[in-house]
Design an enzyme around this catalytic site. Structure first.
Site: not given
Ligand code: BG6
Length: 482
Positions: A175, A377
């Site tokens: 990201e 993701e």
């Molecule tokens: C993304 C990241 O922003 O979202 C992850 O690459 C992160 O590292 C994921 O865990 C989910 O966000 P969060 O803040 O809910 O863990």
């Protein structure tokens, strides 16, 4: 079935949220190790050194360091074709700029990759996932300093040299566009940029964009190195992709949505895929009084180090309004222009759930770049508990994933070249933005809680068996595709 043969189904993770073992095997301190637990609105803080009475979620996280064999065996049982993980920079170079790498750290990842290979699981490796050595932050102001490019290059080339036979898919920065997110400071300052001078100072967008430029140059350098030395490797970028919708069809809303989407979601991909800054960024910098220092060789480096494939995270869409009379009640990520989308539901943590938005994103990105795409993701964070029968009945996660996979299916039918999907997350891990354990994303539950207690025992959630079935049939069952 539209999913191609060999589609890379799997799950994802990040070292600072998952690995633990923060001071074992010669590992040095990372910025993430200095961020205490809590939530964005309460006690989450970056401390200059480790303080006794605070809890630091990265220190143990969910302990992949000691559970990797068990976890990878579970991934194999789920049928994973791929496992996305990141390497802890400070496990390889404890200070970030050491002359020689730490053998114990290198050996650890050998064991991890060997375990993946044993089960035919393709590792997809992020070189820096919100991971900056604390020493580089202290001494060089993290990515604010150009010198860090060379330290990162040394680190990445050591990885390619060592693991090129075990790892084909690489990602240079997780990201990368979050470096300029002006809110969620822990993420973008502490984790992504590692700039210690930012802490407790007024925000400094000029420095953030300069830090981002250094990351672009570093990324391009290591992509070029991989291409020269190991042509079989695939090196990609990774973008937090959040489509912007106009709140109405008023041209001002449409224009604002395009402008915000350009600078947030498209800018970094444009640089890393085309090898140059896009025209609209120059205008944006001029309008905002930012000036990015380019060394004479930078343009050439960017042009020579363009990525082989494009990866992104997809969690939500945002809706924007240019009308000052419209109440701005939208996602905090977006600042002043965000409006809640009346057609969508939200997660407990206020992310708009929008499966169709994923199809839109896939088409937009593919149309722009014509490169193979991977969603690395996607998932839903939920506070969940073990039920009285000892199981975790996460039907909401099954629904969420099923709807998103159905839209991926349609995007592939649209003609998009989608080659992989790794859900966030394979196993429960610490939340990046809030540092919480209770915000769980995994298909595998971990007995670990916000106060640091728990046995770390793993348990398959209901979604585990469902996802196993999806992978086995290379897509959804007929009745699930709508
Ligand atoms: C993304 C990241 O922003 O979202 C992850 O690459 C992160 O590292 C994921 O865990 C989910 O966000 P969060 O803040 O809910 O863990």
């Amino acid at each position: 079935m539209s999913f191609p043969k060999g589609f890379l189904w799997g799950g994802a993770s990040a070292a600072n949220q998952y690995e633990g073992g923060y001071n074992e095997g010669g590992k040095g301190l990372a910025c993430a190790d200095l961020i205490s637990g809590g939530s964005l609105t309460t006690s989450r803080q970056i401390t200059p050194t480790i303080e006794e009475d605070r809890l630091y979620p990265s220190h143990e996280a969910t302990d992949f360091y000691h559970h990797y064999e068990e976890d990878i065996a579970l991934f194999a049982e789920a049928g994973f074709k791929a496992f996305r993980m990141s390497i802890n920079w400070t496990r390889i170079f404890p200070n970030g700029n050491d002359e020689t790498p730490n053998d114990a750290g290198l050996a650890f990842y050998d064991r991890v990759f060997d375990a993946c290979r044993k089960y035919g699981i393709e590792p997809i490796v992020t070189i820096a996932h919100f991971d900056v050595p604390a020493h580089l932050s202290e001494v060089y102001n993290g990515w604010g300093s150009r010198e860090v490019i060379d330290f990162y290059t040394r680190y990445a080339t050591v990885l390619f040299d060592r693991y090129h036979e075990k790892v084909k898919y690489w990602i240079t920065f997780n990201e990368i566009n979050t470096a300029t997110l002006s809110i969620g400071n822990f993420l973008s300052l502490g984790l992504q940029v590692g700039a210690s001078s930012f802490i407790d100072q007024p925000d400094n967008m000029q420095l953030r964009y300069q830090a981002l430029h250094h990351q672009f140059v570093a990324s391009a350098k290591v992509v070029a190195y991989a291409h020269e030395q190991f042509p079989a490797l695939q090196v990609g970028c990774m973008i937090s992709y959040m489509p912007r919708y106009p709140y109405t069809c008023h041209p001002n809303d449409v224009l604002l949505a395009k402008q915000e989407e350009n600078m947030h979601s498209k800018f970094c991909g444009d640089v890393q895929v085309t090898g140059k800054y896009p025209y609209y960024a120059k205008k944006y910098f001029a309008d905002n009084g930012f000036s990015i220092a380019f060394a004479p060789e930078d343009q050439d480096i960017l042009a020579k180090g363009t990525v082989d494939y494009y990866t992104f995270s997809y969690y939500l869409t945002l809706c924007v309004s240019a009308d000052e009379n419209v109440t701005k009640n939208g996602h905090s990520m977006i600042g002043g222009s965000g409006v809640n989308n009346p057609y969508l539901e939200q997660t407990e943590w206020n992310a708009m759930i929008d499966p169709v938005g994923l199809r839109i994103a896939l088409n937009d990105i593919y149309d722009r770049y014509q490169l193979p795409l991977m969603i690395v993701e996607n998932g839903i964070g939920v506070s969940e508990e073990v039920a009285a029968d000892g199981q975790i009945h996460d039907q909401y996660r099954i629904d969420y994933l099923q709807k998103h996979i159905a839209e991926m299916d349609k995007a592939i039918e649209d003609g998009v070249d989608l080659i992989g999907y790794t859900i966030w997350s394979a196993v429960d891990i610490v939340s990046a933005s809030t540092g919480e354990m209770k915000k769980r994303y995994g298909i595998i539950f971990v007995d670990k809680y916000d106060d640091g207690t728990g046995t770390l025992a793993r348990k398959k959630k209901d979604s585990f068996a469902w996802y196993q079935q999806v992978i086995e049939q290379n897509g959804l069952a007929k009745n699930e595709t709508k």
